[in-house]
Design an enzyme around this catalytic site. Structure first.
Site, short mmCIF file in Angstrom:
data_model
loop_
_atom_site.label_atom_id
_atom_site.label_comp_id
_atom_site.label_asym_id
_atom_site.label_seq_id
_atom_site.Cartn_x
_atom_site.Cartn_y
_atom_site.Cartn_z
NE ARG A 1 -3.97 -2.02 0.37
CZ ARG A 1 -3.84 -3.27 -0.07
NH1 ARG A 1 -2.77 -3.63 -0.78
NH2 ARG A 1 -4.78 -4.15 0.15
CB SER B 1 -9.32 -1.29 4.24
OG SER B 1 -9.80 -2.46 3.66
CD GLU C 1 -5.87 0.97 2.51
OE1 GLU C 1 -5.63 -0.04 3.19
OE2 GLU C 1 -6.56 0.95 1.48
C1 LIG Z 1 -15.43 0.06 -1.17
C2 LIG Z 1 -13.94 0.25 -1.38
C3 LIG Z 1 -13.12 -0.86 -1.51
C4 LIG Z 1 -11.74 -0.70 -1.69
N1 LIG Z 1 -10.96 -1.81 -1.83
C5 LIG Z 1 -9.63 -1.69 -2.00
C6 LIG Z 1 -8.81 -2.85 -2.14
O1 LIG Z 1 -9.28 -3.98 -2.12
N2 LIG Z 1 -7.47 -2.66 -2.30
C7 LIG Z 1 -6.92 -1.41 -2.36
O2 LIG Z 1 -5.69 -1.32 -2.53
N3 LIG Z 1 -7.67 -0.30 -2.25
C8 LIG Z 1 -9.01 -0.41 -2.08
N4 LIG Z 1 -9.79 0.72 -1.95
C9 LIG Z 1 -9.15 2.06 -2.00
C10 LIG Z 1 -9.23 2.75 -3.39
O3 LIG Z 1 -10.23 2.18 -4.19
C11 LIG Z 1 -7.90 2.70 -4.13
O4 LIG Z 1 -6.88 3.29 -3.37
C12 LIG Z 1 -7.97 3.40 -5.50
O5 LIG Z 1 -6.78 3.17 -6.23
C13 LIG Z 1 -8.19 4.89 -5.39
O6 LIG Z 1 -8.47 5.37 -6.69
P1 LIG Z 1 -9.12 6.79 -6.93
O7 LIG Z 1 -9.08 7.07 -8.39
O8 LIG Z 1 -10.46 6.82 -6.30
O9 LIG Z 1 -8.09 7.71 -6.15
P2 LIG Z 1 -8.39 9.09 -5.31
O10 LIG Z 1 -9.14 8.70 -4.10
O11 LIG Z 1 -9.05 10.04 -6.26
O12 LIG Z 1 -6.96 9.51 -4.98
C14 LIG Z 1 -6.18 8.77 -4.06
C15 LIG Z 1 -4.77 9.36 -4.01
O13 LIG Z 1 -4.15 9.17 -5.28
C16 LIG Z 1 -3.79 10.44 -5.84
N5 LIG Z 1 -4.05 10.36 -7.26
C17 LIG Z 1 -5.20 9.97 -7.86
N6 LIG Z 1 -5.05 10.01 -9.20
C18 LIG Z 1 -3.80 10.45 -9.43
C19 LIG Z 1 -3.04 10.71 -10.61
N7 LIG Z 1 -3.54 10.50 -11.84
N8 LIG Z 1 -1.77 11.19 -10.47
C20 LIG Z 1 -1.24 11.38 -9.24
N9 LIG Z 1 -1.91 11.15 -8.10
C21 LIG Z 1 -3.16 10.69 -8.20
C22 LIG Z 1 -4.66 11.46 -5.15
O14 LIG Z 1 -4.05 12.74 -5.15
C23 LIG Z 1 -4.75 10.87 -3.75
O15 LIG Z 1 -3.58 11.19 -3.04
C24 LIG Z 1 -11.18 0.60 -1.77
C25 LIG Z 1 -12.01 1.73 -1.65
C26 LIG Z 1 -13.38 1.55 -1.47
C27 LIG Z 1 -14.27 2.76 -1.36
#
Ligand SMILES: Cc1cc2nc3c(=O)[nH]c(=O)nc-3n(C[C@H](O)[C@H](O)[C@H](O)COP(=O)(O)OP(=O)(O)OC[C@H]3O[C@@H](n4cnc5c(N)ncnc54)[C@H](O)[C@@H]3O)c2cc1C
Length: 338
Positions: free
Chosen positions: A165, A238, A333
């Protein structure tokens, strides 16, 4: 065309549905607009937050500076052989959409990561992982704009410093804008179903012949049975990482709690954060606006317009009670911003 909005409501841009307001907000759907956007940010000397699906964020009520929703699209095959394929995917593509697309095309490796919310561009940030697979296993290169050197850069997997992570991107918030990710996927399917929940579902369905579609279906079914859908009950998945403790600490805990779930880890023993929280009696706790999910102690939920303060207070109380009982420190996280 690039439009910049002032005091934009971000409720729909974060899966915790925090009613945050961004001082400035823009949607980037064409990379050609990036210079104009960077120029606006630099001229006003603004902090910036680059987001995808907002599924790993805990936002403050007011977010200063410019929030940019990355919405670029495109999946390009860069090399194709009998054994494997290299695909370059734009940061704004949906993660689950990509996993589905790959299975439909016979490109394997991502199936265990089905149904993780969010965008492709965010997947390297915290090196998303589930059911025995981490995205770093499949990443070949990451294309970025480096705001420190003001240049586009191609980073090889080894440069990204991936860990559990974690990555170079997560450790340097705001520095790298990920514009695309290149994946190296196999055309030979190899099942990874060592996780008991996955194998249990496959056994229960009587599935003996494993295919990528069968693993995908199993992952989707198990996740849907365990995790609340953010569209129905806002959450960020999480809320705490699984803590890794030293062997000595683990042995001490096992003397008192022989049943404590544990997993081997390169730097000690990994514990299940959800189990620790559950033992402290938090599962199903309901506060006025926020709470802990009734079936999954690791998930904090926003029942009704909870603020950053509500979430922070609950998270701090959970951390403190786990520390008081087990002397183990939990780490959040999702990223708190600012
Ligand atoms: C129901 C649920 C289940 C989940 N299950 C998992 C799981 O099983 N495993 C897991 O690892 N995670 C899980 N997550 C967490 C999440 O889905 C991941 O971390 C996902 O990759 C976040 O993507 P996002 O586009 O929503 O990122 P955001 O929430 O929009 O951003 C997260 C971070 O990444 C940065 N970021 C986003 N896009 C970019 C970019 N293009 N360039 C630079 N920085 C960027 C943002 O600035 C921020 O710091 C879960 C979340 C939820 C709500």
């Amino acid at each position: 065309m690039l439009t910049i909005h002032s005091w934009h409501d971000l409720t729909a841009f974060n899966t915790l549905a925090m009613p945050a307001k961004a001082q400035f907000f823009a949607e980037l759907s064409d990379l050609n607009d990036l210079p104009e956007l960077l120029d606006f940010i630099a001229k006003q000397d603004l902090p910036s937050l680059w987001i995808g699906g907002g599924s790993n964020l805990v936002l403050a009520d007011e977010v200063p500076g410019c929030v940019v929703h990355i919405a670029t699209k495109g999946i390009e095959i860069q090399s194709d052989s009998e054994e494997s394929v290299l695909i370059k995917v734009a940061a704004g593509e949906s993660w689950h959409g990509l996993v589905t697309h790959c299975i439909e095309n016979g490109w394997y490796g991502l199936e265990n990561l089905a149904l993780i919310p969010g965008s492709v561009g965010a997947s390297p940030v915290q090196n998303i992982g589930a059911y025995g697979v981490e995205v770093a296993d499949l990443i070949d290169q990451v294309e970025v704009f480096d705001t420190l050197s003001n240049t586009f850069d191609v980073m090889q997997k080894a440069d990204c410093q991936f860990a559990y992570r974690d990555s170079l991107f997560k450790r340097n918030p705001g520095r790298f804008i990920i514009t695309s990710v290149r994946f190296n996927l196999s055309k030979q399917f190899e099942a990874k179903c060592s996780y008991a929940a996955l194998q249990g579902w496959l056994d229960a369905q009587g599935i003996k012949e494993l295919s990528a579609q069968a693993i995908f279906d199993a992952v989707v079914a198990v996740r849907q049975s365990k995790l609340p859908n953010p569209e129905v009950l806002p959450n960020a998945g999480s809320f705490f990482k699984n803590p890794v403790v030293s062997n000595d600490c683990f042995e001490g805990l096992r003397q008192i709690y022989p049943e404590i779930p544990n997993y081997p880890d390169a730097s000690g023993v990994k514990l299940a954060a959800g189990w620790l929280i559950d033992q402290c009696g938090w599962k199903g706790l309901y506060r006025e606006r926020v709470g802990v999910h009734k079936d999954q102690a690791l998930v904090i939920v926003n029942h009704a317009g909870g603020s950053r303060q509500d979430i922070d207070e609950l998270a701090d109380d959970i951390k403190q009670s786990v520390f008081n009982r087990f002397s183990v420190r939990l780490e959040q996280e999702p990223i708190a911003y600012p």
